[in-house]
Write a protein that holds these residues in place. Structure first.
Motif, PDB file in Angstrom:
ATOM      1  N   VAL A   1       0.849  -1.187   0.000  1.00 33.17           N
ATOM      2  CA  VAL A   1       0.000   0.000   0.000  1.00 33.17           C
ATOM      3  C   VAL A   1       0.884   1.236   0.000  1.00 33.17           C
ATOM      4  CG1 VAL A   1      -1.769   1.300   1.233  1.00 33.17           C
ATOM      5  CG2 VAL A   1      -1.823  -1.194   1.253  1.00 33.17           C
ATOM      6  N   GLY A   2       0.631   2.173  -0.920  1.00 33.10           N
ATOM      7  CA  GLY A   2       1.374   3.423  -0.984  1.00 33.10           C
ATOM      8  C   GLY A   2       0.511   4.601  -0.579  1.00 33.10           C
ATOM      9  N   THR A   3       1.117   5.559   0.102  1.00 36.72           N
ATOM     10  CA  THR A   3       0.398   6.744   0.565  1.00 36.72           C
ATOM     11  C   THR A   3       1.268   7.982   0.351  1.00 36.72           C
ATOM     12  OG1 THR A   3       1.279   6.760   2.825  1.00 36.72           O
ATOM     13  CG2 THR A   3      -0.611   5.318   2.391  1.00 36.72           C
ATOM     14  N   LYS A   4       0.739   9.135   0.732  1.00 33.23           N
ATOM     15  CA  LYS A   4       1.524  10.364   0.664  1.00 33.23           C
ATOM     16  C   LYS A   4       2.681  10.346   1.657  1.00 33.23           C
ATOM     17  CE  LYS A   4      -2.038  13.489  -1.102  1.00 33.23           C
ATOM     18  NZ  LYS A   4      -1.286  13.751  -2.359  1.00 33.23           N
ATOM     19  N   GLY A   5       2.547   9.523   2.700  1.00 38.03           N
ATOM     20  CA  GLY A   5       3.586   9.486   3.717  1.00 38.03           C
ATOM     21  C   GLY A   5       4.548   8.323   3.601  1.00 38.03           C
TER      22      GLY A   5
ATOM     23  N   ILE B   1       3.170   4.064  -6.959  1.00 37.64           N
ATOM     24  CA  ILE B   1       3.387   2.702  -7.430  1.00 37.64           C
ATOM     25  C   ILE B   1       4.276   1.996  -6.414  1.00 37.64           C
ATOM     26  CG2 ILE B   1       4.464   1.224  -9.176  1.00 37.64           C
ATOM     27  CD1 ILE B   1       3.807   3.278 -11.282  1.00 37.64           C
ATOM     28  N   VAL B   2       3.846   0.849  -5.942  1.00 33.49           N
ATOM     29  CA  VAL B   2       4.691  -0.002  -5.105  1.00 33.49           C
ATOM     30  C   VAL B   2       4.377  -1.451  -5.450  1.00 33.49           C
ATOM     31  CG1 VAL B   2       3.054   0.165  -3.174  1.00 33.49           C
ATOM     32  CG2 VAL B   2       5.379  -0.645  -2.757  1.00 33.49           C
ATOM     33  N   GLU B   3       5.407  -2.211  -5.825  1.00 37.71           N
ATOM     34  CA  GLU B   3       5.258  -3.607  -6.239  1.00 37.71           C
ATOM     35  C   GLU B   3       6.305  -4.445  -5.526  1.00 37.71           C
ATOM     36  OE1 GLU B   3       3.003  -4.935  -8.275  1.00 37.71           O
ATOM     37  OE2 GLU B   3       2.047  -3.088  -9.001  1.00 37.71           O
ATOM     38  N   ARG B   4       5.867  -5.550  -4.935  1.00 32.49           N
ATOM     39  CA  ARG B   4       6.786  -6.463  -4.263  1.00 32.49           C
ATOM     40  C   ARG B   4       6.955  -7.724  -5.105  1.00 32.49           C
ATOM     41  NH1 ARG B   4       5.878  -9.297   1.714  1.00 32.49           N
ATOM     42  NH2 ARG B   4       7.999 -10.124   1.951  1.00 32.49           N
TER      43      ARG B   4
ATOM     44  N   VAL C   1       9.459   0.986  -6.116  1.00 39.67           N
ATOM     45  CA  VAL C   1       8.678   2.137  -5.663  1.00 39.67           C
ATOM     46  C   VAL C   1       8.837   3.279  -6.657  1.00 39.67           C
ATOM     47  CG1 VAL C   1       8.358   3.841  -3.819  1.00 39.67           C
ATOM     48  CG2 VAL C   1       8.954   1.476  -3.246  1.00 39.67           C
ATOM     49  N   VAL C   2       7.729   3.963  -6.958  1.00 39.75           N
ATOM     50  CA  VAL C   2       7.753   5.187  -7.755  1.00 39.75           C
ATOM     51  C   VAL C   2       6.995   6.254  -6.980  1.00 39.75           C
ATOM     52  CG1 VAL C   2       7.213   6.290  -9.950  1.00 39.75           C
ATOM     53  CG2 VAL C   2       7.796   3.856  -9.892  1.00 39.75           C
ATOM     54  N   SER C   3       7.614   7.421  -6.855  1.00 39.13           N
ATOM     55  CA  SER C   3       7.028   8.523  -6.088  1.00 39.13           C
ATOM     56  C   SER C   3       6.558   9.624  -7.015  1.00 39.13           C
ATOM     57  CB  SER C   3       8.067   9.077  -5.106  1.00 39.13           C
ATOM     58  OG  SER C   3       7.627  10.292  -4.526  1.00 39.13           O
ATOM     59  N   ALA C   4       5.471  10.274  -6.637  1.00 39.67           N
ATOM     60  CA  ALA C   4       4.940  11.386  -7.443  1.00 39.67           C
ATOM     61  C   ALA C   4       5.898  12.569  -7.468  1.00 39.67           C
ATOM     62  CB  ALA C   4       3.583  11.825  -6.889  1.00 39.67           C
ATOM     63  N   SER C   5       6.817  12.632  -6.509  1.00 35.12           N
ATOM     64  CA  SER C   5       7.791  13.730  -6.502  1.00 35.12           C
ATOM     65  C   SER C   5       8.844  13.544  -7.596  1.00 35.12           C
ATOM     66  CB  SER C   5       8.470  13.822  -5.136  1.00 35.12           C
ATOM     67  OG  SER C   5       9.126  12.609  -4.814  1.00 35.12           O
ATOM     68  N   THR C   6       9.099  12.289  -8.008  1.00 35.53           N
ATOM     69  CA  THR C   6      10.014  11.986  -9.114  1.00 35.53           C
ATOM     70  C   THR C   6       9.371  10.899  -9.985  1.00 35.53           C
ATOM     71  OG1 THR C   6      11.168  10.416  -7.687  1.00 35.53           O
ATOM     72  CG2 THR C   6      12.132  12.618  -7.901  1.00 35.53           C
TER      73      THR C   6
END
Length: 455
Positions: free
Chosen positions: A34-38, A64-67, A76-81
């Protein structure tokens, strides 16, 4: 099993919910990410009554988070990058490597051989053991949701993605031999969801209308089954998922209903069945369909849902999967409001599935959130999520000589887990967290330029 076919799963970047970014089940549905803003969280799915958080990270704005199965590798992919993919070994607390791409990353899929990154008009295929870029598929049809599916079996590694932005064509690509296999004319309207079964012998698809779900044989592309989800309205299919034995297929959408279809062939002796009212009506419809227009006769010949679930809310994105928990068939549904529902499935009778438990993905479960207001068994209090530092500091468990070394249930934090026999190849094909992941001190980015990283 792949659980969400789209950018980031439920919610996605900018989707519903303030903190919720994405949710995805791993390839064999033994873990939920589960991915969140934090940050992001990893949960182990080994119990109906208890949802164990086995890792928590503070990476911001994760969409995006995939195990990789139940290993320590997490993408992991973050909206900041949004153009950069980070690969972590969460047990060690280290970044394995990161790759940058020319445009925003919309989806990431991985199996034991390949890691696939999907952009809107291109797809990158990497060798997962050393992260070497093997193939770049350029100028693919516009795919704004990043829809794609990657098979998970040892024997084959097929990639499926939309072959057109205007009609429902599916391109099946062999990610091992790096060659195109076929194009399947699956639907009249663009594709909205895709899913392979665990053995890579079947491919399920749904179109943007969301009324018909079709299943094709792989690699032949022959249509095997056709199911009707509904006729009254068009819906947005959120996810498709086969059961581990490929006998059932579930589909969730933006409505409050999750449908489960049963994949079964008519037996040769079906014509000798007893003359019940239902069989009589079925024969009448079958006979009448030959005299009706093709669209109408097609509707009459399509199978309906074997079992259904009515969620508490509608209108929000969700992801579903069919799995076995303690050898019992269960339907799991994670929703964009930060909850996960566990349902029982009657494999013989079907019908309305029974809600067994309701879990909050953030904060403790409230009292009486089970189906009957209490659990059938007294569950121990859930353990607190270990921090990044605590995970790294955890001593590795001693290997058990009686178990086959390979994936561990919690990424190596606690004890090892035997790889199920149906996942084993003819030879000793398994990832080793310590030796077979991409080397931490050497990595290439998505443009092919090498880049060193300190371990």
């Amino acid at each position: 099993m792949e659980a969400a076919e789209g950018a980031g799963g439920p919610g996605g970047p900018g989707g519903p919910g303030v903190a919720f970014g994405c949710a995805s089940f791993n390839q064999d549905s033994t873990s939920l990410a589960v991915g969140t803003k934090g940050g992001f969280r990893l949960f182990s799915l080994t119990s109906v009554e208890q949802l164990d958080c086995i890792h928590e990270s503070e990476t911001p704005d994760v969409y995006i988070v995939e195990r990789l199965f139940s290993s320590s590798l997490v993408v992991v992919v973050s909206a900041s990058t949004p153009q950069r993919m980070n690969i972590f070994h969460f047990k060690k607390g280290t970044e394995i490597c990161n790759y940058s791409y020319p445009n925003k990353i919309l989806a990431v899929r991985l199996n034991r051989q390949r890691l696939v990154v999907c952009l809107e008009e291109s797809i990158y295929i990497h060798n997962i053991k050393d992260m070497k870029l093997l193939k770049t598929l350029l100028n693919t049809p516009p795919n704004p949701s990043g829809l794609c599916a990657l098979s998970i079996s040892h024997s084959a590694s097929y990639l499926a993605y939309p072959g057109s932005a205007t009609v429902g064509e599916i391109v099946v690509f062999d990610a091992n031999s790096l060659s195109s296999v076929m194009t399947v004319p699956a639907h009249d309207t663009p594709i909205a969801a895709l899913c392979f079964n665990a053995a890579t012998s079947k491919l399920a698809s749904a179109s943007e209308r969301g009324t018909v779900i079709r299943v094709f044989s792989i690699p032949e592309g022959q249509r095997l089954y056709e199911f009707r989800r509904g006729m009254k309205r068009y819906v947005n299919i959120s996810s498709l998922s086969f059961s581990p034995d490929a006998q059932y297929l579930c589909a969730s959408s933006n409505t409050e209903t999750v449908h489960i279809f049963k994949l079964e062939q008519q037996s040769p002796s079906a014509g000798d069945e007893s003359a019940t009212w239902s069989s009589y009506v079925g024969k009448m419809f079958s006979a009448a369909s030959s005299y009706l227009p093709a669209p109408v006769s097609g509707m009459m010949s399509q199978d309906r849902a074997f079992a259904i679930v009515h969620l508490l809310t509608s209108g929000q994105r969700n992801v579903c999967t069919l799995t076995l928990i303690r050898k019992q068939p269960r339907l799991l549904v994670a929703t964009a409001d930060g909850q996960m529902f566990v349902y029982n499935i009657d494999p013989q009778e079907g019908g309305e599935c029974v809600l067994l438990h309701q879990h909050r993905l953030f904060g403790a479960d409230g009292p009486g959130e089970g189906a009957d207001g209490e659990s059938s068994e007294v569950a121990e209090p859930p353990e607190a999520c270990p921090s990044y530092a605590a995970t790294v500091a955890s001593p590795a468990a001693a290997p058990n000589a009686d178990l086959l070394s390979g994936y561990s249930e919690d990424g190596g934090v606690r004890s090892g887990e035997v790889i199920p026999e149906h996942e084993l190849a003819a030879g000793p094909v398994c990832l080793d967290d310590e030796n077979e992941f991409p080397p931490i001190n050497w990595c290439h980015d998505g443009t092919g330029r090498a880049r060193g990283r300190s371990s």
